[in-house]
Design an enzyme around this catalytic site. Sequence first.
Site, PDB file in Angstrom:
ATOM      1  N   GLU A 122      18.892  -6.498 -18.702  1.00 23.24           N
ATOM      2  CA  GLU A 122      17.838  -7.445 -18.334  1.00 23.24           C
ATOM      3  C   GLU A 122      17.486  -8.306 -19.541  1.00 23.24           C
ATOM      4  OE1 GLU A 122      14.447  -5.389 -16.668  1.00 23.24           O
ATOM      5  OE2 GLU A 122      15.679  -4.377 -15.170  1.00 23.24           O
ATOM      6  N   SER A 158      17.007   1.747 -11.105  1.00 24.95           N
ATOM      7  CA  SER A 158      16.100   2.070  -9.998  1.00 24.95           C
ATOM      8  C   SER A 158      16.226   3.551  -9.643  1.00 24.95           C
ATOM      9  CB  SER A 158      16.411   1.204  -8.773  1.00 24.95           C
ATOM     10  OG  SER A 158      17.797   1.187  -8.492  1.00 24.95           O
ATOM     11  N   ASP A 167      23.361   0.097 -15.273  1.00 21.13           N
ATOM     12  CA  ASP A 167      22.248  -0.490 -16.031  1.00 21.13           C
ATOM     13  C   ASP A 167      22.098   0.172 -17.392  1.00 21.13           C
ATOM     14  OD1 ASP A 167      20.804  -2.596 -14.876  1.00 21.13           O
ATOM     15  OD2 ASP A 167      19.890  -1.265 -13.403  1.00 21.13           O
ATOM     16  N   GLU A 198      16.619 -11.916  -9.576  1.00 23.59           N
ATOM     17  CA  GLU A 198      15.700 -11.113  -8.764  1.00 23.59           C
ATOM     18  C   GLU A 198      14.397 -11.851  -8.506  1.00 23.59           C
ATOM     19  OE1 GLU A 198      15.274  -7.013  -9.954  1.00 23.59           O
ATOM     20  OE2 GLU A 198      13.680  -6.654  -8.480  1.00 23.59           O
TER      21      GLU A 198
HETATM   22  O1  KIV Z   1      18.114  -1.094 -10.825  1.00 25.84           O
HETATM   23  C1  KIV Z   1      18.440  -1.731  -9.809  1.00 25.84           C
HETATM   24  O2  KIV Z   1      18.598  -1.181  -8.713  1.00 25.84           O
HETATM   25  C2  KIV Z   1      18.617  -3.176  -9.940  1.00 25.84           C
HETATM   26  C3  KIV Z   1      18.830  -3.971  -8.691  1.00 25.84           C
HETATM   27  C4  KIV Z   1      17.571  -4.107  -7.948  1.00 25.84           C
HETATM   28  C5  KIV Z   1      19.429  -5.286  -8.976  1.00 25.84           C
HETATM   29  O3  KIV Z   1      18.585  -3.687 -11.014  1.00 25.84           O
END
Ligand code: KIV
Length: 272
Positions: A123, A53, A91, A190
């Site tokens: 993911e 994000s 991530d 989510e």
């Molecule tokens: O990238 C992110 O902030 C996320 C969260 C919303 C779980 O994957």
Amino acid sequence: MSAVKKEIRKITTHVLRAMKEKGVKISMLTAYDFSFARILDDAGVDVVLVGDSASNVVHGHETTLPITLEQMIDHASAVVRAVKRALVIVDLPFGYYQGDSKNALKSAIRIMKESGAHGIKMEGGEFIAQSVHRIVSAGIPVMGHLGLMPQSIYKYGTYAVRAREEDEAQQLLDDAHSLEKAGSFALVLEKIPRELATRISSELSIPTIGIGAGGGCDGQVLVTHDMLGLNNEFSPRFLRRYANLYDVIREAVAHYIEDVKSHDFPNEDEAY
Ligand code: KIV
């Protein structure tokens, strides 16, 4: 007299598992830089997520797709330097793991080696299970992410609630089980119906961390910029705003500008 050293109990994947077993809820928030990460850790958050994000809230992109592995490593390195207690998860960005498990492992190793983070998040369901297994086998903790998967936004076409229909709900349940079987230590859910999230949370022995998935999950996550009100344009139903920092910062900046223009700042005491 010897100084009393305050023992910091570091959060590990095993601690999170024990929290689930004891019914202690897990708190997770995002951070992308040193200053925010230090505040979050100091406040006692259990997991700091260096989310992709960052692509939206830091870099101003419309989606999470453009952020690169190098940018994620940069954000993660700054966060790791600030955190003393929390578990830091990063991530894997879009395009660096979907190809094959060898590619996925290579990206995960780069994040761990170059940032010093404690694990990664990916993911996807069954189709990434082989990659999850390979990464976990190399000693890297993997957090799964199901339901609304922002890296697949162009496949779904909308950020609406996922898995409302029976067949998608069943697929999500199967995906959750295959991620647990592949060795994931936790799972983000989510924007899915709360009944489904509660069912997954009770069927899995690994902790689930929800965002827009109701109170039946083992923990909760929010994007820090959203919960602090740094971004006033994003108001989904699941978001609880704990502050309105957009207005606080704007007012402070306006005040500073006024003081500079009016010759009020700096005064005698603020000069050498
Ligand atoms: O990238 C992110 O902030 C996320 C969260 C919303 C779980 O994957």
